[in-house]
Design a protein around this motif. Structure first.
Motif, PDB file in Angstrom:
ATOM      1  N   ARG A  51      41.315  34.423  46.028  1.00  0.00           N
ATOM      2  CA  ARG A  51      42.586  33.917  46.570  1.00  0.00           C
ATOM      3  C   ARG A  51      43.201  32.891  45.622  1.00  0.00           C
ATOM      4  O   ARG A  51      44.388  32.944  45.300  1.00  0.00           O
ATOM      5  CB  ARG A  51      42.340  33.293  47.941  1.00  0.00           C
ATOM      6  N   ARG A  52      42.367  31.962  45.167  1.00  0.00           N
ATOM      7  CA  ARG A  52      42.863  30.930  44.255  1.00  0.00           C
ATOM      8  C   ARG A  52      43.301  31.542  42.930  1.00  0.00           C
ATOM      9  O   ARG A  52      44.294  31.125  42.338  1.00  0.00           O
ATOM     10  CB  ARG A  52      41.791  29.869  44.031  1.00  0.00           C
ATOM     11  N   ALA A  53      42.554  32.532  42.464  1.00  0.00           N
ATOM     12  CA  ALA A  53      42.906  33.185  41.197  1.00  0.00           C
ATOM     13  C   ALA A  53      44.237  33.924  41.317  1.00  0.00           C
ATOM     14  O   ALA A  53      45.008  33.972  40.365  1.00  0.00           O
ATOM     15  CB  ALA A  53      41.807  34.144  40.770  1.00  0.00           C
ATOM     16  N   LEU A  54      44.511  34.501  42.474  1.00  0.00           N
ATOM     17  CA  LEU A  54      45.788  35.183  42.669  1.00  0.00           C
ATOM     18  C   LEU A  54      46.947  34.201  42.731  1.00  0.00           C
ATOM     19  O   LEU A  54      48.040  34.492  42.251  1.00  0.00           O
ATOM     20  CB  LEU A  54      45.747  36.030  43.948  1.00  0.00           C
ATOM     21  N   HIS A  56      46.956  31.148  41.267  1.00  0.00           N
ATOM     22  CA  HIS A  56      47.045  30.495  39.958  1.00  0.00           C
ATOM     23  C   HIS A  56      46.390  31.431  38.954  1.00  0.00           C
ATOM     24  O   HIS A  56      45.172  31.426  38.792  1.00  0.00           O
ATOM     25  CB  HIS A  56      46.341  29.137  39.976  1.00  0.00           C
ATOM     26  N   ALA A  57      47.196  32.210  38.261  1.00  0.00           N
ATOM     27  CA  ALA A  57      46.690  33.318  37.449  1.00  0.00           C
ATOM     28  C   ALA A  57      46.084  32.901  36.111  1.00  0.00           C
ATOM     29  O   ALA A  57      45.526  33.736  35.424  1.00  0.00           O
ATOM     30  CB  ALA A  57      47.814  34.318  37.206  1.00  0.00           C
ATOM     31  N   GLU A  58      46.154  31.626  35.735  1.00  0.00           N
ATOM     32  CA  GLU A  58      45.606  31.218  34.452  1.00  0.00           C
ATOM     33  C   GLU A  58      44.085  31.214  34.511  1.00  0.00           C
ATOM     34  O   GLU A  58      43.498  30.718  35.466  1.00  0.00           O
ATOM     35  CB  GLU A  58      46.085  29.814  34.055  1.00  0.00           C
ATOM     36  N   VAL A  59      43.463  31.757  33.474  1.00  0.00           N
ATOM     37  CA  VAL A  59      42.005  31.763  33.390  1.00  0.00           C
ATOM     38  C   VAL A  59      41.569  31.149  32.063  1.00  0.00           C
ATOM     39  O   VAL A  59      42.348  31.092  31.107  1.00  0.00           O
ATOM     40  CB  VAL A  59      41.414  33.189  33.511  1.00  0.00           C
ATOM     41  N   VAL A  60      40.330  30.695  32.048  1.00  0.00           N
ATOM     42  CA  VAL A  60      39.714  30.157  30.833  1.00  0.00           C
ATOM     43  C   VAL A  60      38.385  30.869  30.633  1.00  0.00           C
ATOM     44  O   VAL A  60      37.826  31.422  31.577  1.00  0.00           O
ATOM     45  CB  VAL A  60      39.500  28.623  30.930  1.00  0.00           C
ATOM     46  N   PRO A  61      37.872  30.882  29.418  1.00  0.00           N
ATOM     47  CA  PRO A  61      36.573  31.517  29.193  1.00  0.00           C
ATOM     48  C   PRO A  61      35.476  30.804  29.977  1.00  0.00           C
ATOM     49  O   PRO A  61      35.471  29.580  30.067  1.00  0.00           O
ATOM     50  CB  PRO A  61      36.339  31.381  27.693  1.00  0.00           C
ATOM     51  N   GLY A  62      34.560  31.576  30.542  1.00  0.00           N
ATOM     52  CA  GLY A  62      33.467  31.010  31.331  1.00  0.00           C
ATOM     53  C   GLY A  62      32.201  30.881  30.511  1.00  0.00           C
ATOM     54  O   GLY A  62      32.230  30.830  29.287  1.00  0.00           O
ATOM     55  N   GLY A  63      31.085  30.848  31.210  1.00  0.00           N
ATOM     56  CA  GLY A  63      29.792  30.783  30.543  1.00  0.00           C
ATOM     57  C   GLY A  63      29.535  29.478  29.810  1.00  0.00           C
ATOM     58  O   GLY A  63      28.725  29.423  28.890  1.00  0.00           O
TER      59      GLY A  63
END
Length: 169
Positions: A51-54, A56-63
């Motif tokens: 829900r939050r990703a939808l 706020h569509a910005e993502v960053v690399p994980g891991g």
């Protein structure tokens, strides 16, 4: 289509194949109440992240990639300070590395080796290593952005802000 279906001792009315539907029902079944509660919490967490990703569509690399990159920048910035603040900045940089270290430990890999590889990648002068994080499948490092290991940027910002706030208390 409408169907009445019995699952175990319960009867359910199911509507399926409805165009334009924006809702769904998930039925959880298990051997114990504790199992159901844990599955419910896990599903709730996953749904809230989506829900939050939808929203706020910005993502960053994980891991742990972001934590390693911020740690690198802080270590470099600490060198420009000559007072005690240099120690505080370095301590904060080291604290950020807890995330990739814990990922390694949880996956059963040697965190020291993986963190050394990550520091080496992130130290690249051309910035080509900024997206590298822990590869929990092989015990090495991987470009997490290319490997589709992403985190919503808002979640990452909130986590770092909350941790910083807690450390300052």
């Amino acid at each position: 289509t409408f169907e009445e279906k019995q699952v175990g001792a319960e009867r359910y009315n199911l509507f399926q194949g409805c165009p334009g539907t924006r809702t769904a029902t998930i039925v959880l079944r298990g051997g114990s109440e504790q199992f159901i509660d844990e599955a419910d919490r896990s599903l709730h967490d996953a749904i809230m992240i989506v829900r939050r990703a939808l929203k706020h569509a910005e993502v960053v690399p994980g891991g742990g990639a972001i934590e390693m990159e911020v740690s690198r920048h802080l270590r470099e910035a600490a060198l420009s300070h000559t007072s005690k603040s240099q120690l505080f900045i370095k301590a904060f940089a080291k604290a950020l590395e807890v995330i990739p270290r814990q990922l390694c430990n949880n996956a059963g890999f040697d965190a020291t080796d993986v963190l050394n590889k990550l520091r080496q990648k992130h130290a690249a002068a051309d910035g080509s290593g900024k997206n590298f994080g822990v590869d929990v499948n092989t015990g090495g490092v991987v470009d997490t952005y290319e490997a589709f290991v992403w985190e919503p940027s808002l979640v990452k910002l909130n986590a770092i802000a909350s941790a910083t706030e807690a450390a300052c208390l």
